[in-house]
Design an enzyme around this catalytic site. Structure first.
Site, PDB file in Angstrom:
ATOM      1  N   HIS A  96       0.772   7.299   4.069  1.00  0.00           N
ATOM      2  CA  HIS A  96       2.140   7.665   3.607  1.00  0.00           C
ATOM      3  C   HIS A  96       2.028   9.430   3.864  1.00  0.00           C
ATOM      4  O   HIS A  96       0.970   9.956   3.420  1.00  0.00           O
ATOM      5  CB  HIS A  96       2.153   7.263   2.243  1.00  0.00           C
ATOM      6  CG  HIS A  96       3.672   7.490   2.052  1.00  0.00           C
ATOM      7  ND1 HIS A  96       4.202   8.962   1.632  1.00  0.00           N
ATOM      8  CD2 HIS A  96       4.700   6.780   1.823  1.00  0.00           C
ATOM      9  CE1 HIS A  96       5.677   8.791   1.418  1.00  0.00           C
ATOM     10  NE2 HIS A  96       5.845   7.267   1.623  1.00  0.00           N
ATOM     11  N   GLU A 171       8.474   6.713   9.303  1.00  0.00           N
ATOM     12  CA  GLU A 171       9.162   7.787   8.160  1.00  0.00           C
ATOM     13  C   GLU A 171       9.113   8.956   8.586  1.00  0.00           C
ATOM     14  O   GLU A 171       8.215   9.789   8.362  1.00  0.00           O
ATOM     15  CB  GLU A 171       8.396   7.461   6.937  1.00  0.00           C
ATOM     16  CG  GLU A 171       8.167   5.922   6.436  1.00  0.00           C
ATOM     17  CD  GLU A 171       7.753   5.875   4.968  1.00  0.00           C
ATOM     18  OE1 GLU A 171       8.922   5.357   4.202  1.00  0.00           O
ATOM     19  OE2 GLU A 171       6.900   6.638   4.342  1.00  0.00           O
ATOM     20  N   GLY A 240      12.846   5.549  -3.304  1.00  0.00           N
ATOM     21  CA  GLY A 240      13.589   5.746  -4.711  1.00  0.00           C
ATOM     22  C   GLY A 240      14.401   4.718  -4.837  1.00  0.00           C
ATOM     23  O   GLY A 240      14.584   3.999  -6.032  1.00  0.00           O
TER      24      GLY A 240
HETATM   25  P1  13P Z   1      12.732   7.434  -0.063  1.00  0.00           P
HETATM   26  O1  13P Z   1      13.255   5.929   0.161  1.00  0.00           O
HETATM   27  O2  13P Z   1      12.849   7.968  -1.564  1.00  0.00           O
HETATM   28  O3  13P Z   1      13.033   8.629   0.646  1.00  0.00           O
HETATM   29  O4  13P Z   1      11.042   7.307   0.197  1.00  0.00           O
HETATM   30  C1  13P Z   1      10.592   6.793   1.329  1.00  0.00           C
HETATM   31  C2  13P Z   1       9.238   6.302   1.283  1.00  0.00           C
HETATM   32  O5  13P Z   1       8.571   7.554   1.267  1.00  0.00           O
HETATM   33  C3  13P Z   1       8.821   4.979   1.468  1.00  0.00           C
HETATM   34  O6  13P Z   1       7.392   5.072   1.553  1.00  0.00           O
END
Ligand code: 13P
Length: 266
Positions: A96, A171, A240
């Protein structure tokens, strides 16, 4: 081939919830997201894994860990190995961006973590993604390619290949927790690149067409449709919004539409 990939919604709870309240949240999410054809996963903090596993035992929602150590065992105070997660989780997030940033996790370490997942029967969700400055400099694809190639190179150095059940989450770092999402078309282009690199560098068959690629970064029940409209995208890694039952219900409901469409097209 595209249409036979599963549709996956995974919730990354990050450093939220306690063992006392995580089981209830998991139960409520499971009840609110009973949608055919969607693979559902929740990833609570380590200490809440037993409570969440027990809460979800009678459901089809799977449990994931958020991390594991790169070594099998040893003198690593405060760390958690893949073997310790067996029986608690069946999935594990690896690499991550918050760990790359805060724990300085390298691509090589992330490669070793993928091996630890494979050794312990944990299905990895490998996170990759570029910083805003990299995207603005036109280096997004090069960045993600490099992340994948270095992790694959470490696996090769250890005489191992990529886990056959790998899932990748694209991501973009600038989209995480910011409320700003990528464009669906950019995420789809990155998913195609990810499959290409997996095929080129790790010999994943059929041009990587069997590898699920998720999008993550400010996904909500309102923004999920843009990503699932792209055939290259197979679901979402949600941060979130994964702590909110109504949001998860909306996201999984939309994912169910994609799953149904893929099933009828197959
Ligand atoms: P958010 O959905 O809060 O932007 O976070 C995404 C994330 O890092 C999932 O691993």
């Amino acid at each position: 081939m595209t249409l036979s990939r599963p549709v996956i919604v995974a919730g990354d709870w990050k450093m939220n919830t306690t063992p006392a309240d995580a089981g209830r949240l998991a139960t409520d999410i499971a009840a609110a997201t009973e949608v055919a054809g969607v693979t559902r996963i929740v990833c609570p903090p380590y200490v809440a894994l037993p409570a969440v596993r027990d809460a979800l035992a009678a459901t089809s929602v799977a449990v994931g860990a958020q991390n594991l150590h790169g070594e099998p065992a040893g003198a690593y105070t405060g760390e958690v190995s893949g073997q310790m997660l067996v029986g608690l989780a069946t999935w594990c997030i690896v690499g991550h961006s918050e760990r790359r940033r805060d724990q300085a996790e390298s691509d090589e370490l992330i490669g070793r973590k993928l091996l630890r997942c494979a050794e312990n029967g944990l299905r990895p969700i490998l996170c990759v993604g570029e910083q805003l400055a990299e995207r603005e400099a036109g280096l997004a694809e090069e960045t993600v390619r490099g992340q994948l190639e270095r992790s694959i190179g470490e696996l090769r150095r250890l005489g191992a290949g990529l886990p056959a059940d790998l899932v990748v989450a694209y991501e973009p770092v600038w989209a995480i927790g910011t409320g700003r999402t990528a464009w669906g078309s950019d995420a789809a282009a990155m998913a195609a690149l990810i499959r290409l690199v997996l095929a080129e560098s790790a010999g994943v068959p059929e041009d990587g067409a069997g590898v699920p690629v998720l999008y993550g970064g400010s996904v909500t029940s309102a923004s999920i449709a843009e990503f699932l409209a792209e055939p290259e995208i197979d679901g979402a890694l949600v941060g979130g919004a994964s702590l909110k039952v109504d949001e998860m219900a909306g996201i999984v409901a939309r994912a169910g539409m994609t799953a149904a469409a893929r099933a009828s097209a197959a």
